[in-house]
Design a protein around this motif. Structure first.
Motif, mmCIF file in Angstrom:
data_model
loop_
_atom_site.group_PDB
_atom_site.id
_atom_site.type_symbol
_atom_site.label_atom_id
_atom_site.label_comp_id
_atom_site.label_asym_id
_atom_site.label_seq_id
_atom_site.Cartn_x
_atom_site.Cartn_y
_atom_site.Cartn_z
ATOM 1 N N GLU A 152 -4.776 -1.342 17.258
ATOM 2 C CA GLU A 152 -5.887 -1.178 16.330
ATOM 3 C C GLU A 152 -5.447 -1.580 14.919
ATOM 4 N N PRO A 153 -6.331 -2.217 14.150
ATOM 5 C CA PRO A 153 -5.965 -2.615 12.781
ATOM 6 C C PRO A 153 -5.839 -1.405 11.861
ATOM 7 N N LEU A 154 -4.971 -1.519 10.877
ATOM 8 C CA LEU A 154 -4.803 -0.459 9.893
ATOM 9 C C LEU A 154 -5.941 -0.517 8.879
ATOM 10 N N LYS A 155 -6.344 0.648 8.370
ATOM 11 C CA LYS A 155 -7.410 0.723 7.379
ATOM 12 C C LYS A 155 -6.824 0.594 5.979
ATOM 13 N N LEU A 156 -6.346 -0.620 5.658
ATOM 14 C CA LEU A 156 -5.701 -0.866 4.358
ATOM 15 C C LEU A 156 -6.732 -1.041 3.259
ATOM 16 N N LYS A 214 -3.638 9.584 7.279
ATOM 17 C CA LYS A 214 -5.002 9.841 7.742
ATOM 18 C C LYS A 214 -5.943 8.744 7.276
ATOM 19 N N ARG A 215 -5.794 8.305 6.021
ATOM 20 C CA ARG A 215 -6.653 7.248 5.498
ATOM 21 C C ARG A 215 -6.388 5.917 6.191
ATOM 22 N N LEU A 216 -5.151 5.685 6.606
ATOM 23 C CA LEU A 216 -4.812 4.446 7.298
ATOM 24 C C LEU A 216 -5.296 4.443 8.745
ATOM 25 N N GLY A 217 -5.748 5.602 9.219
ATOM 26 C CA GLY A 217 -6.231 5.691 10.588
ATOM 27 C C GLY A 217 -5.128 5.741 11.624
ATOM 28 N N ALA A 230 0.314 0.706 14.688
ATOM 29 C CA ALA A 230 -0.476 -0.523 14.775
ATOM 30 C C ALA A 230 -0.052 -1.369 15.965
ATOM 31 N N THR A 273 0.831 -1.205 0.000
ATOM 32 C CA THR A 273 0.000 0.000 0.000
ATOM 33 C C THR A 273 0.864 1.252 0.000
#
Length: 409
Positions: free
Chosen positions: A405-409, A278-281, A400, A251
């Motif tokens: 918390e899980p990444l927003k991949l 930011k998108r990955l949280g 992570a 990614t």
């Protein structure tokens, strides 16, 4: 009632940004092959895109860091120390990998290139002095020159000073930060056009014929960087996260490395990396500082370039390099890489400092730099892609691991 078919433009607009960039890349290559004159004409698109990124990046870093620190409350987690540790290990490891590759595939240079005019630093002390002076520079000058060490220092100081400001002031800082972020997203939306112009003009101007004479050297440099990106960095990320790192790595390479490859500037890619974080949280208090700092000191690609070019010069001149000297070169290359400016070709002028370890005079060292500029159309692009994508890989791995918390991949 029938619905009108979407136009071609509407269909393209619905595609993901990565797909749009891929289309821009293909069209740029096609235009350079079909019409070099036309490719030169669209170079303005690439220049405007890079200029826009460079213009917004210092302001983004300043405002985002001030807002993050000013609104940080005691007890909220920050993960900067482990990120900085990964930056250090990653850069040193990249230099060591470059040493191994250079010993395994020794390269001979043709040192007849006219020396490049420039002022390489006199040594490690010179690099460290420049870094310290960057910290205390005038804030307006730091913004004008995109001196991210200075911008970051002032942002941290102002953020700490504003932690006890009135709630309305801190709310205003958040609003300004959101506004700057909105401008950044707008600039990034034009990445496909920028990549189109950059690819077309680069191929039309340089081509790749001139690179054939330096194919072996390029293979060692690019091969080392690919090993770092696809093997060493994932191992470090797995060590931190204890989970499969490759979805994160791919990614980052796809969404950060591609734009960095063509902009050839870690500084210009900061807005892209911030948006991806930011998108990955990821944790904002962490990435708002770690990403601009990484664009200055996390330079695995630069360490590879400095090491490989220096050892190629020693092989050409018949200078024996023993293991202790190679280890010293790793340290010197890593420290020198931290002083690389976030612009195209920034690592090349640091090669003479490493060459000085082996007693080479400045004229020979600058000829090596000249060869570096010849191959820089590929070397510097891959180097920047590695540097920039690594910033996100390490920052995301730490966030992570520490947050769970899980990444927003």
């Amino acid at each position: 009632m029938s619905t009108a078919e979407p136009t071609l433009f509407q269909r393209l607009a619905r595609l993901s940004l990565v797909a749009q960039i891929a289309i821009g890349l293909v069209l740029g290559i096609a235009l350079a092959l079909v019409s070099p004159a036309g490719a030169q004409a669209v170079s303005m698109l690439g220049d405007i895109f890079i200029s826009a990124l460079k213009a917004v990046a210092p302001v983004l870093v300043l405002v985002l860091v001030i807002a993050s620190i000013a609104n940080h409350r005691q007890g909220q987690p920050t993960y900067l120390k482990p990120v900085l540790m990964l930056y250090l290990i990653g850069t040193l490891g990249a230099a060591a990998i470059a040493v191994i590759a250079s010993f395994a595939f020794p390269t001979t240079l043709v040192l007849n290139t006219p020396p490049i005019e420039g002022a390489p630093p006199g040594g490690i002390l010179g690099v460290l002095k420049n870094l310290l002076l960057s910290v205390v520079t005038n804030p307006v000058k730091a913004l004008q020159e995109a001196n991210f060490i200075g911008v970051l220092a002032w942002a941290v100081a102002l953020g700490i000073a504003l932690r006890h400001a009135a709630p309305g002031t801190r709310t205003m800082l958040n609003d300004v930060s959101d506004a700057i972020s909105a401008i950044v997203r707008l600039v990034i939306r034009f990445a496909p056009l920028g990549i189109f112009g950059l690819v077309a003009s680069t191929l039309a101007e340089s081509g790749f014929g001139v690179l054939l004479d330096y194919g072996r050297l390029l293979l060692v440099i690019v091969g080392s960087m690919l090993f770092v990106a696809l093997v060493f960095n994932p191992l470090l990320a797995y060590w931190k996260m204890r989970r499969n790192p490759y979805p994160l790595v791919f990614t980052c390479l796809r969404e950060s490395g591609v734009t960095a490859f063509f902009t050839r500037s870690s500084a210009a890619n900061i807005p892209v990396n911030m948006e991806l974080c930011k998108r990955l949280g990821l944790h904002e208090d962490t990435y708002s500082i770690a990403i601009p700092l990484g664009a200055t000191i996390n330079m695995a690609g630069a360490a590879v370039t400095i090491t490989v070019m220096t050892l190629a010069a020693t092989h050409t001149l018949g200078i024996h390099v023993d293991l202790p000297t190679a280890l010293l070169l790793c340290i010197v290359a890593s420290l020198a890489a931290c002083g690389v400016s976030g612009v195209a070709g920034g690592s090349l002028l640091l090669i003479p400092m490493a060459c000085a370890l082996f007693g080479m005079d400045t004229d020979v060292a600058m000829q090596v730099v000249g060869i570096g500029f010849i191959i820089s159309v590929v070397q510097d692009s891959v180097e920047t892609a590695l540097n920039s994508s690594t910033d996100i890989v390490f920052t995301a791995a730490v966030c992570a691991a520490e947050s769970g918390e899980p990444l927003k991949l």
